[in-house]
Design a protein around this motif. Sequence first.
Motif, PDB file in Angstrom:
ATOM      1  N   SER A   1     -15.515  22.903  42.930  1.00 19.12           N
ATOM      2  CA  SER A   1     -14.920  24.037  43.122  1.00 19.12           C
ATOM      3  C   SER A   1     -14.612  24.911  41.703  1.00 19.12           C
ATOM      4  O   SER A   1     -14.857  25.993  41.753  1.00 19.12           O
ATOM      5  CB  SER A   1     -13.693  24.079  43.824  1.00 19.12           C
ATOM      6  N   SER A   2     -14.247  24.264  40.658  1.00 20.98           N
ATOM      7  CA  SER A   2     -13.731  24.712  39.570  1.00 20.98           C
ATOM      8  C   SER A   2     -14.951  24.855  38.425  1.00 20.98           C
ATOM      9  O   SER A   2     -14.971  25.913  37.727  1.00 20.98           O
ATOM     10  CB  SER A   2     -12.551  24.244  38.907  1.00 20.98           C
ATOM     11  N   GLY A   3     -15.751  24.234  38.742  1.00 22.26           N
ATOM     12  CA  GLY A   3     -16.839  24.117  37.809  1.00 22.26           C
ATOM     13  C   GLY A   3     -16.537  23.310  36.522  1.00 22.26           C
ATOM     14  O   GLY A   3     -17.082  23.600  35.369  1.00 22.26           O
ATOM     15  N   ASP A   4     -15.403  22.743  36.497  1.00 27.21           N
ATOM     16  CA  ASP A   4     -14.927  22.137  35.182  1.00 27.21           C
ATOM     17  C   ASP A   4     -15.725  20.669  35.091  1.00 27.21           C
ATOM     18  O   ASP A   4     -16.032  19.761  35.777  1.00 27.21           O
ATOM     19  CB  ASP A   4     -13.405  21.765  35.495  1.00 27.21           C
ATOM     20  N   TYR A   5     -16.066  20.448  33.771  1.00 26.40           N
ATOM     21  CA  TYR A   5     -16.479  19.257  33.184  1.00 26.40           C
ATOM     22  C   TYR A   5     -15.897  18.508  32.063  1.00 26.40           C
ATOM     23  O   TYR A   5     -15.374  19.391  31.364  1.00 26.40           O
ATOM     24  CB  TYR A   5     -18.213  19.396  32.861  1.00 26.40           C
ATOM     25  N   ALA A   6     -15.944  17.257  32.018  1.00 25.83           N
ATOM     26  CA  ALA A   6     -15.227  16.629  30.913  1.00 25.83           C
ATOM     27  C   ALA A   6     -15.901  16.946  29.742  1.00 25.83           C
ATOM     28  O   ALA A   6     -17.202  17.308  29.738  1.00 25.83           O
ATOM     29  CB  ALA A   6     -15.322  15.178  30.830  1.00 25.83           C
ATOM     30  N   ASP A   7     -15.596  17.420  28.572  1.00 20.24           N
ATOM     31  CA  ASP A   7     -16.159  17.752  27.221  1.00 20.24           C
ATOM     32  C   ASP A   7     -17.279  16.723  26.890  1.00 20.24           C
ATOM     33  O   ASP A   7     -18.403  17.265  26.596  1.00 20.24           O
ATOM     34  CB  ASP A   7     -15.021  17.936  26.367  1.00 20.24           C
ATOM     35  N   ALA A   8     -17.124  15.395  27.297  1.00 19.51           N
ATOM     36  CA  ALA A   8     -17.965  14.228  26.796  1.00 19.51           C
ATOM     37  C   ALA A   8     -19.395  14.611  27.771  1.00 19.51           C
ATOM     38  O   ALA A   8     -20.516  14.200  27.142  1.00 19.51           O
ATOM     39  CB  ALA A   8     -17.428  12.989  27.074  1.00 19.51           C
ATOM     40  N   VAL A   9     -19.378  15.154  28.748  1.00 19.86           N
ATOM     41  CA  VAL A   9     -20.505  15.254  29.814  1.00 19.86           C
ATOM     42  C   VAL A   9     -21.182  16.639  29.781  1.00 19.86           C
ATOM     43  O   VAL A   9     -22.173  16.885  30.381  1.00 19.86           O
ATOM     44  CB  VAL A   9     -20.354  14.612  31.174  1.00 19.86           C
TER      45      VAL A   9
END
Length: 116
Positions: A55-63
């Motif tokens: 929904s937010s389109g957030d990803y962990a920085d590492a990926v």
Amino acid sequence: QVQPVESGGGSVQAGGSMRLSCTVPRIILSTFTMYDWSWYRQAPEKERELVADLSSGDYADAVKGRFTISKDNARKRVYLQMNDLKAEDTAVYYCSAYTPSRGRYWGHGTLVTVSS
């Protein structure tokens, strides 16, 4: 109650790709689409962390730039495409379904092992 089921884990060499899949047996489309779907992971001796949220389109920085979360409503499945895998991606990956009114449901997880 929603019980996500993950599949697609296994072993892969560094630099390889893998796609994880998540579904809920017998879920109807209207229920499937009301949830916010995401992937988390937990590496040995580390806390569970968010990998990607649809929904937010957030990803962990590492990926970022390597992993992609997507959803197929027709198949009622959520995917995590993982490219250029690294040894540090080794973890148990969990699918999660969330709504504010019903809370968060977790799958049992699928193990991804990346060998260098």
